[in-house]
Enzyme design. Structure first.
Site, PDB file in Angstrom:
ATOM      1  N   ARG A 110       0.893  -1.165   0.000  1.00 21.25           N
ATOM      2  CA  ARG A 110       0.000   0.000   0.000  1.00 21.25           C
ATOM      3  C   ARG A 110       0.922   1.203   0.000  1.00 21.25           C
ATOM      4  NH1 ARG A 110      -5.513   1.079   3.131  1.00 21.25           N
ATOM      5  NH2 ARG A 110      -6.094  -0.182   1.338  1.00 21.25           N
ATOM      6  N   HIS A 137      -6.919   1.194  -7.018  1.00 23.41           N
ATOM      7  CA  HIS A 137      -7.139   0.215  -5.941  1.00 23.41           C
ATOM      8  C   HIS A 137      -7.732  -1.064  -6.564  1.00 23.41           C
ATOM      9  CE1 HIS A 137      -7.467  -1.359  -2.037  1.00 23.41           C
ATOM     10  NE2 HIS A 137      -8.380  -0.570  -1.497  1.00 23.41           N
ATOM     11  N   GLN A 140      -9.455  -4.007  -4.392  1.00 29.51           N
ATOM     12  CA  GLN A 140     -10.800  -3.692  -3.908  1.00 29.51           C
ATOM     13  C   GLN A 140     -11.821  -3.852  -5.039  1.00 29.51           C
ATOM     14  OE1 GLN A 140     -12.010  -2.598  -0.675  1.00 29.51           O
ATOM     15  NE2 GLN A 140     -13.912  -3.161  -1.720  1.00 29.51           N
ATOM     16  N   ASP A 228     -17.245   6.819  -2.460  1.00 27.77           N
ATOM     17  CA  ASP A 228     -16.110   6.642  -1.555  1.00 27.77           C
ATOM     18  C   ASP A 228     -15.953   7.936  -0.751  1.00 27.77           C
ATOM     19  OD1 ASP A 228     -13.885   5.608  -0.292  1.00 27.77           O
ATOM     20  OD2 ASP A 228     -12.581   5.612  -2.056  1.00 27.77           O
ATOM     21  N   CYS A 267     -16.322   0.970  -0.724  1.00 26.98           N
ATOM     22  CA  CYS A 267     -15.171   0.120  -0.370  1.00 26.98           C
ATOM     23  C   CYS A 267     -14.876   0.137   1.124  1.00 26.98           C
ATOM     24  CB  CYS A 267     -13.943   0.545  -1.159  1.00 26.98           C
ATOM     25  SG  CYS A 267     -13.313   2.185  -0.713  1.00 26.98           S
ATOM     26  N   ARG A 295     -13.102  -9.279  -0.250  1.00 19.68           N
ATOM     27  CA  ARG A 295     -11.661  -8.980  -0.359  1.00 19.68           C
ATOM     28  C   ARG A 295     -10.843 -10.267  -0.177  1.00 19.68           C
ATOM     29  NH1 ARG A 295      -9.643  -3.778   0.209  1.00 19.68           N
ATOM     30  NH2 ARG A 295      -7.703  -4.785  -0.394  1.00 19.68           N
TER      31      ARG A 295
END
Ligand code: CP
Ligand code: NVA
Length: 310
Positions: A110, A137, A140, A228, A267, A295
């Protein structure tokens, strides 16, 4: 030496590979129903494999779901916080990649900046997985694609509407839509829209993408509404940001513009009363905790692809 099987962005993959990953994730999910979460899969598909996980930013889902995924497949995680590594004292990402390649079988990162991810991958002899950058991402969105397919029975031909700040999640949704043949509509205020490069990539790759400043236009007749946070980890939060994004909040009224059986996706982490109302977030159309669960299943498919070539 052959290039390792990196998982950096959904735009790197064909529709066939993405569809196979989705099916593999779903099959592994089905096979585990009712089994203890710590149970290792029969045959231990990643027996003896080590996954390093580097975090330059906080995480709940990515950290725990990768940890669980590698263990369920018979391997083990090696958890690293960038601040505790020599990276924090100026060792280069390239040297870090060369060293870690001698210790582990794959690296998930990350990263604060997408350039860190690509530099790590360019210098790594083992597969590198994008666990979120400021640009994208993809892990996700793989989980989200599994979720969307579970609820809608297909992906091709669907319409997904985004309302809010265009961020790393939006990029990966746009990549997925072009590859898998669903329509993507993005409603964001001026200055919060996807980058010109991402919009151009979609056009060059046959994407059916609408970018608008009108959330109602995006939501009308959609199969899914997704949003988001208004302040991703790479941006500075401000009252002005909130003011500009307020009209894009996902409300019951916006959901009512979509199909009656539309689902709401996020997410997580979510901020009730900001990008989404509590009514929608905790309402019957919300599938956000299925996304979080998926996930694990998505990442098992990704780890299998990176490490075993399937
Ligand atoms: N959705 C997601 O990636 O969550 P975390 O930041 O908790 O990993
Ligand atoms: N767009 C969010 C995603 C968090 C999982 C962020 O980058 O903070």
């Amino acid at each position: 030496m052959a290039t390792p099987r990196h998982f950096l962005d959904l735009s790197d993959f064909s529709a066939d590979v993405l569809a196979a990953l989705i099916q593999h994730g779903r099959a592994m999910k089905d096979a585990r129903k009712g089994k203890p979460k710590g149970m290792v899969e029969p045959g231990r598909p990643l027996d003896g494999r080590l996954l390093a996980m580097i975090f330059e930013r906080p995480s709940t889902r990515t950290r725990v779901s990768f940890d669980v995924a590698i263990r369920q497949m018979g391997g083990e995680p090696v958890l690293l916080s960038a601040g505790d590594m020599q990276l924090g004292r100026g060792e280069t990402i390239a040297d870090t990649a060369r060293v870690l390649s001698r210790y582990v079988d794959a690296i998930m990162i990350r990263a604060a900046s997408h350039a860190t991810l690509t530099e790590l991958a360019a210098n790594s002899q083992v597969p590198v997985i994008n666990g979120l950058t400021d640009f994208s991402h993809p892990c996700q969105v793989m989980a989200d694609l599994i979720t969307l397919e579970e609820y809608k029975g297909k992906l091709k031909g669907l319409t997904v509407a985004w309302s809010g700040d265009s961020c790393n999640m939006t990029t990966s949704w746009i990549h997925a839509a072009a590859r898998l043949g669903f329509t993507m509509r993005v409603a964001s205020p001026k200055g919060f829209q996807p980058s010109a490069d991402v919009i151009a990539w979609s056009a060059q790759n046959g994407g059916n993408l609408l970018v608008t400043q009108n959330p109602d236009e995006a939501a009308t007749g959609a199969d899914c509404i997704v949003t988001d946070t208004w302040a991703s980890m790479n941006v500075t939060d401000s009252a002005d940001r909130h003011q500009q994004l307020q009209p894009y909040q996902v409300t019951a009224a916006l959901m009512a513009r979509a199909k009656p059986d539309a689902i709401f996706m996020h997410c997580l982490p979510a901020h009730r009363g900001e990008e989404v109302t509590a009514q929608v977030m905790d309402g019957p159309q919300s599938v956000v905790f299925d996304e979080a669960e998926n996930r694990v299943h998505a990442q098992k498919a990704i780890l299998g692809w990176c490490l075993k070539g399937k």
